[in-house]
Write a protein that holds these residues in place. Sequence first.
Motif, mmCIF file in Angstrom:
data_model
loop_
_atom_site.group_PDB
_atom_site.id
_atom_site.type_symbol
_atom_site.label_atom_id
_atom_site.label_comp_id
_atom_site.label_asym_id
_atom_site.label_seq_id
_atom_site.Cartn_x
_atom_site.Cartn_y
_atom_site.Cartn_z
ATOM 1 N N GLN A 87 37.027 47.180 37.093
ATOM 2 C CA GLN A 87 36.966 45.716 37.103
ATOM 3 C C GLN A 87 38.367 45.109 37.209
ATOM 4 O O GLN A 87 38.559 44.110 37.893
ATOM 5 C CB GLN A 87 36.241 45.195 35.868
ATOM 6 C CG GLN A 87 34.750 45.453 35.921
ATOM 7 C CD GLN A 87 34.039 45.150 34.620
ATOM 8 O OE1 GLN A 87 34.649 44.969 33.577
ATOM 9 N NE2 GLN A 87 32.712 45.117 34.682
ATOM 10 N N THR A 88 39.349 45.722 36.558
ATOM 11 C CA THR A 88 40.719 45.205 36.687
ATOM 12 C C THR A 88 41.278 45.486 38.072
ATOM 13 O O THR A 88 42.095 44.715 38.576
ATOM 14 C CB THR A 88 41.669 45.815 35.624
ATOM 15 O OG1 THR A 88 41.794 47.204 35.848
ATOM 16 C CG2 THR A 88 41.190 45.541 34.221
ATOM 17 N N LEU A 89 40.808 46.557 38.694
ATOM 18 C CA LEU A 89 41.295 46.910 40.034
ATOM 19 C C LEU A 89 40.704 46.030 41.129
ATOM 20 O O LEU A 89 41.163 46.078 42.270
ATOM 21 C CB LEU A 89 41.014 48.386 40.337
ATOM 22 C CG LEU A 89 41.895 49.375 39.571
ATOM 23 C CD1 LEU A 89 41.370 50.790 39.737
ATOM 24 C CD2 LEU A 89 43.333 49.269 40.022
ATOM 25 N N LEU A 90 39.708 45.230 40.801
ATOM 26 C CA LEU A 90 39.156 44.297 41.784
ATOM 27 C C LEU A 90 40.208 43.296 42.254
ATOM 28 O O LEU A 90 40.122 42.766 43.344
ATOM 29 C CB LEU A 90 37.949 43.553 41.206
ATOM 30 C CG LEU A 90 36.694 44.392 40.999
ATOM 31 C CD1 LEU A 90 35.624 43.559 40.297
ATOM 32 C CD2 LEU A 90 36.180 44.944 42.312
ATOM 33 N N LYS A 91 41.217 43.062 41.420
ATOM 34 C CA LYS A 91 42.298 42.128 41.760
ATOM 35 C C LYS A 91 43.295 42.753 42.734
ATOM 36 O O LYS A 91 44.141 42.060 43.284
ATOM 37 C CB LYS A 91 43.020 41.684 40.489
ATOM 38 C CG LYS A 91 42.118 40.970 39.520
ATOM 39 C CD LYS A 91 42.810 40.739 38.202
ATOM 40 C CE LYS A 91 41.794 40.252 37.185
ATOM 41 N NZ LYS A 91 42.195 40.560 35.833
ATOM 42 N N GLU A 112 46.204 52.196 37.072
ATOM 43 C CA GLU A 112 44.802 52.097 36.659
ATOM 44 C C GLU A 112 43.894 52.954 37.538
ATOM 45 O O GLU A 112 42.822 53.375 37.109
ATOM 46 C CB GLU A 112 44.328 50.640 36.697
ATOM 47 C CG GLU A 112 44.903 49.774 35.605
ATOM 48 C CD GLU A 112 46.248 49.141 35.961
ATOM 49 O OE1 GLU A 112 46.867 49.546 36.977
ATOM 50 O OE2 GLU A 112 46.677 48.254 35.221
ATOM 51 N N GLN A 113 44.322 53.213 38.788
ATOM 52 C CA GLN A 113 43.497 54.051 39.661
ATOM 53 C C GLN A 113 43.364 55.465 39.100
ATOM 54 O O GLN A 113 42.298 56.049 39.127
ATOM 55 C CB GLN A 113 44.072 54.077 41.079
ATOM 56 C CG GLN A 113 43.901 52.747 41.783
ATOM 57 C CD GLN A 113 44.257 52.831 43.239
ATOM 58 O OE1 GLN A 113 43.362 52.956 44.060
ATOM 59 N NE2 GLN A 113 45.534 52.763 43.552
ATOM 60 N N LYS A 114 44.451 56.007 38.588
ATOM 61 C CA LYS A 114 44.400 57.347 37.995
ATOM 62 C C LYS A 114 43.574 57.335 36.710
ATOM 63 O O LYS A 114 42.807 58.260 36.456
ATOM 64 C CB LYS A 114 45.812 57.863 37.709
ATOM 65 C CG LYS A 114 45.810 59.205 36.985
ATOM 66 C CD LYS A 114 46.872 60.115 37.456
ATOM 67 C CE LYS A 114 46.969 61.416 36.709
ATOM 68 N NZ LYS A 114 45.755 62.153 36.499
#
Length: 152
Positions: A87-91, A112-114
Amino acid sequence: MKGRKPKPTRLKEMADTVRPCRIMPNEMEVSRLLNIPEPPMELSEQGLREWDNITNELHAKQMLHLVDLSLVSAYCNEMALYIETEQTLLKGRIDEFYNDEGVLIKRTAKPEQKIAKDALAAALKIAPQFGLTPSARTRISMPLQGPKPLVI
């Protein structure tokens, strides 16, 4: 021990592959829970949703055992971490770094991807133990039951 992991007799019975010669005579039996316990306090809001989904499903299949609760909690925690991180990576998934003149000097993947990848990998290691993946479910045949209502 080499080779395949031994399959619990209960799973063999559900899959209708039980053979007397392959049953361990003194297989460990654990306490099955008659009620769904309260979720652990360390679960996030997303983890609590996972807990409700998983424990309700395992309880309905008579596969919710006291000794498994820590693993169920770990699975819920890992899935929650995966979902929250995604959800944070949606940005955005890329960090861009600029010098003082505003020229792009470097692009890197966000850390955050890892975190998301590792959390999903950890959850996927636990999930088959409870039949929570499509391929794990293909190895388990449900006992005959009445029609199950569709839950949406």
